[in-house]
Enzyme design. Structure first.
Site, PDB file in Angstrom:
ATOM      1  N   LYS A 187     -19.638 -25.315  82.392  1.00  0.00           N
ATOM      2  CA  LYS A 187     -18.610 -24.246  82.171  1.00  0.00           C
ATOM      3  C   LYS A 187     -17.395 -24.527  81.967  1.00  0.00           C
ATOM      4  O   LYS A 187     -16.562 -23.778  81.270  1.00  0.00           O
ATOM      5  CB  LYS A 187     -18.541 -23.728  83.771  1.00  0.00           C
ATOM      6  CG  LYS A 187     -19.866 -22.831  83.953  1.00  0.00           C
ATOM      7  CD  LYS A 187     -19.715 -21.573  84.998  1.00  0.00           C
ATOM      8  CE  LYS A 187     -20.917 -20.971  85.036  1.00  0.00           C
ATOM      9  NZ  LYS A 187     -21.153 -19.902  86.083  1.00  0.00           N
TER      10      LYS A 187
ATOM     11  N   LYS B  25     -32.862 -20.176  79.076  1.00  0.00           N
ATOM     12  CA  LYS B  25     -32.940 -19.161  80.176  1.00  0.00           C
ATOM     13  C   LYS B  25     -32.386 -17.829  79.913  1.00  0.00           C
ATOM     14  O   LYS B  25     -31.159 -17.998  79.131  1.00  0.00           O
ATOM     15  CB  LYS B  25     -32.943 -19.737  81.478  1.00  0.00           C
ATOM     16  CG  LYS B  25     -31.542 -19.695  81.958  1.00  0.00           C
ATOM     17  CD  LYS B  25     -31.413 -20.064  83.501  1.00  0.00           C
ATOM     18  CE  LYS B  25     -29.931 -19.710  83.820  1.00  0.00           C
ATOM     19  NZ  LYS B  25     -29.822 -19.355  85.184  1.00  0.00           N
TER      20      LYS B  25
ATOM     21  N   LYS C 209     -27.011 -13.678  82.528  1.00  0.00           N
ATOM     22  CA  LYS C 209     -26.417 -12.756  82.322  1.00  0.00           C
ATOM     23  C   LYS C 209     -25.204 -12.589  81.669  1.00  0.00           C
ATOM     24  O   LYS C 209     -24.397 -12.073  81.365  1.00  0.00           O
ATOM     25  CB  LYS C 209     -26.016 -11.861  83.553  1.00  0.00           C
ATOM     26  CG  LYS C 209     -25.547 -12.792  84.798  1.00  0.00           C
ATOM     27  CD  LYS C 209     -25.154 -11.946  86.094  1.00  0.00           C
ATOM     28  CE  LYS C 209     -25.760 -12.992  87.330  1.00  0.00           C
ATOM     29  NZ  LYS C 209     -24.974 -13.943  87.792  1.00  0.00           N
TER      30      LYS C 209
HETATM   31  P1  ATP Z   1     -24.949 -16.967  84.889  1.00  0.00           P
HETATM   32  O1  ATP Z   1     -25.155 -16.528  83.389  1.00  0.00           O
HETATM   33  O2  ATP Z   1     -23.499 -16.211  85.250  1.00  0.00           O
HETATM   34  O3  ATP Z   1     -24.759 -18.357  84.859  1.00  0.00           O
HETATM   35  P2  ATP Z   1     -27.387 -16.255  85.893  1.00  0.00           P
HETATM   36  O4  ATP Z   1     -27.844 -15.178  85.202  1.00  0.00           O
HETATM   37  O5  ATP Z   1     -27.796 -17.692  85.086  1.00  0.00           O
HETATM   38  O6  ATP Z   1     -25.902 -16.296  85.714  1.00  0.00           O
HETATM   39  P3  ATP Z   1     -27.128 -17.061  88.322  1.00  0.00           P
HETATM   40  O7  ATP Z   1     -26.236 -16.112  89.235  1.00  0.00           O
HETATM   41  O8  ATP Z   1     -26.763 -18.324  88.151  1.00  0.00           O
HETATM   42  O9  ATP Z   1     -27.769 -16.217  87.277  1.00  0.00           O
HETATM   43  O10 ATP Z   1     -28.715 -17.241  89.507  1.00  0.00           O
HETATM   44  C1  ATP Z   1     -28.866 -16.097  90.493  1.00  0.00           C
HETATM   45  C2  ATP Z   1     -30.300 -16.554  90.619  1.00  0.00           C
HETATM   46  O11 ATP Z   1     -31.204 -16.014  89.742  1.00  0.00           O
HETATM   47  C3  ATP Z   1     -30.550 -18.069  91.006  1.00  0.00           C
HETATM   48  O12 ATP Z   1     -31.479 -18.192  92.128  1.00  0.00           O
HETATM   49  C4  ATP Z   1     -31.082 -18.377  89.723  1.00  0.00           C
HETATM   50  O13 ATP Z   1     -32.123 -19.488  89.775  1.00  0.00           O
HETATM   51  C5  ATP Z   1     -32.009 -16.982  89.239  1.00  0.00           C
HETATM   52  N1  ATP Z   1     -32.012 -16.895  87.723  1.00  0.00           N
HETATM   53  C6  ATP Z   1     -31.190 -16.747  86.970  1.00  0.00           C
HETATM   54  N2  ATP Z   1     -31.589 -16.614  85.583  1.00  0.00           N
HETATM   55  C7  ATP Z   1     -32.939 -16.634  85.816  1.00  0.00           C
HETATM   56  C8  ATP Z   1     -34.123 -16.628  84.573  1.00  0.00           C
HETATM   57  N3  ATP Z   1     -33.948 -16.561  83.455  1.00  0.00           N
HETATM   58  N4  ATP Z   1     -35.132 -16.931  85.312  1.00  0.00           N
HETATM   59  C9  ATP Z   1     -35.633 -17.164  86.576  1.00  0.00           C
HETATM   60  N5  ATP Z   1     -34.601 -17.008  87.598  1.00  0.00           N
HETATM   61  C10 ATP Z   1     -33.379 -17.103  87.108  1.00  0.00           C
END
Ligand code: ATP
Ligand code: LTN
Length: 342
Positions: free
Chosen positions: A125, A207, A210
């Site tokens: 980050k 992955k 968002k």
């Molecule tokens: P950011 O992009 O802001 O890092 P993110 O979409 O990766 O956000 P997080 O807020 O970090 O999401 O994660 C929230 C939850 O969703 C966590 O438990 C994470 O493991 C799960 N998660 C996030 N993205 C995925 C994905 N692509 N597949 C499965 N689980 C996910």
């Protein structure tokens, strides 16, 4: 107040306690839903669950005030719509419970600079937001540790990206307990039986996330049906034109994974069903299946978001209850450190 948690805070603790949280840092995606939220909903029957919208964590990245406010409320309503049940679980907004920021400060003083420097999320980050490498981004894991330790959680369901932070929470708890005697429960990671990992629709080696700037790479739980269909139709695949799991077929593997997660069918069943059919048909079928999976959630979300009084009542009750439980842990920790009681 969830009866079970109420009872279990007394002497008859049977079910284990689970804590997890999600940041309201944008639109919640299909990845968040299939990988995390859907499992949280299931956990509510077998565990004492505590869930939070982690809005204090979210300002480690700059947020627009109006959008942020809406995102916090949307996240709360969406989690309710997904099936987080305030009658079964404690469910609140992190910034409404002041003990989180307070314990985070204390824990900062039991966390080493070197430990925080090794966090891969911090390294990632700080590269991504090179113009705003703030101290909060650095100490983010101590706040996460505070979230978990305040509720004496036994288990924390987290994805692979948060494992390192959880490991640090364990180290902080053990260190504190080592100095002052048992104060915090040392939490274990909770590994879901079938944790779906959803990949980006545009670059299936990464992955679905968002915060990805390419809106076609993710599907939001609240995307309109036509948007969902459009995004699946644009999903990156390969040139083999055969619906089956295989090496070098990350795009199709991902679509099969999504299809399997929403329909409960195995990859073999899906392959058999689409034998002789093209990717176009398959993408449409995945789009339709996802639309149907999300439809009831979207309908419930619309009802909740238009009922501000209900939302307010729920998050107030959640915060009130969370404060009561977490204050005990904070008081205990402060007493051990040597602070004078008020
Ligand atoms: P950011 O992009 O802001 O890092 P993110 O979409 O990766 O956000 P997080 O807020 O970090 O999401 O994660 C929230 C939850 O969703 C966590 O438990 C994470 O493991 C799960 N998660 C996030 N993205 C995925 C994905 N692509 N597949 C499965 N689980 C996910
Ligand atoms: N950092 C997590 C969200 C989060 C969390 C927590 C997860 C904040 N506090 C406590 C588990 C336990 C994330 O970004 N996914």
């Amino acid at each position: 107040m969830p009866e079970e948690i109420k009872n279990n805070t007394q002497t008859t603790e049977k079910k284990k306690r689970i804590f997890s949280a999600i940041q309201p840092s944008g639109t919640i995606t299909l990845g968040n839903y299939l990988g995390a939220l859907r499992n949280w909903v299931k956990l509510q029957d077998d565990y004492n669950c505590i869930f939070a919208v982690a809005d204090l964590h979210a300002i480690t990245v700059r947020q627009d005030p109006k959008v942020f406010k809406q995102n916090i409320l949307n996240a709360y309503a969406l989690l309710l719509a997904c099936g987080i049940d305030p009658e079964k679980s404690m469910f609140f907004i992190q910034s409404h419970v002041h003990t989180h920021a307070e314990l985070a400060w204390l824990l900062n003083c039991y966390t080493q600079f070197g430990e925080l420097s090794r966090m891969t999320q911090f390294k990632d980050k700080s590269q991504k937001h090179a113009d705003n490498v703030n101290a909060g981004l650095f100490t983010y894991p101590s706040l996460m540790a505070a979230d978990i330790l305040l509720y004496q959680a036994d288990l924390v369901p987290v994805g692979a990206d948060q494992k390192q932070h959880l490991e640090l929470s364990r180290n902080i708890a053990e260190r504190f307990n080592g100095i002052y005697g048992k104060t915090f429960t040392v939490p274990d990671p909770y590994i879901a039986e079938v944790g779906a990992r959803v990949m980006s629709l545009q670059d299936p080696t990464r992955k679905m996330s968002k915060s990805d700037e390419n809106v076609n790479s993710w599907v939001a739980v609240l995307d309109k049906p036509e948007t969902i269909m459009k995004k699946f139709k644009r999903a990156v695949t390969d040139s083999e034109a055969r619906v089956c799991v295989g090496e070098g077929k990350e795009g199709i593997n991902n679509l099969i994974g999504i299809m399997s997660a929403v329909t409960g069918k195995t990859a073999d069943q899906i392959t058999a069903e689409f034998e002789g059919k093209g990717y176009g048909d398959f993408k449409t079928a995945v789009g339709e299946a996802v639309i149907e999976e999300l439809r009831p959630i979207q309908e419930r979300f619309d009802r909740y978001i238009n009922d501000k009084a209900y939302l307010e009542e729920q998050y107030r009750k959640g915060a009130e209850f969370a404060l009561k439980i977490s204050q005990r842990t904070l008081d205990k920790a402060m007493k051990k450190i040597g602070y004078l009681p008020k």
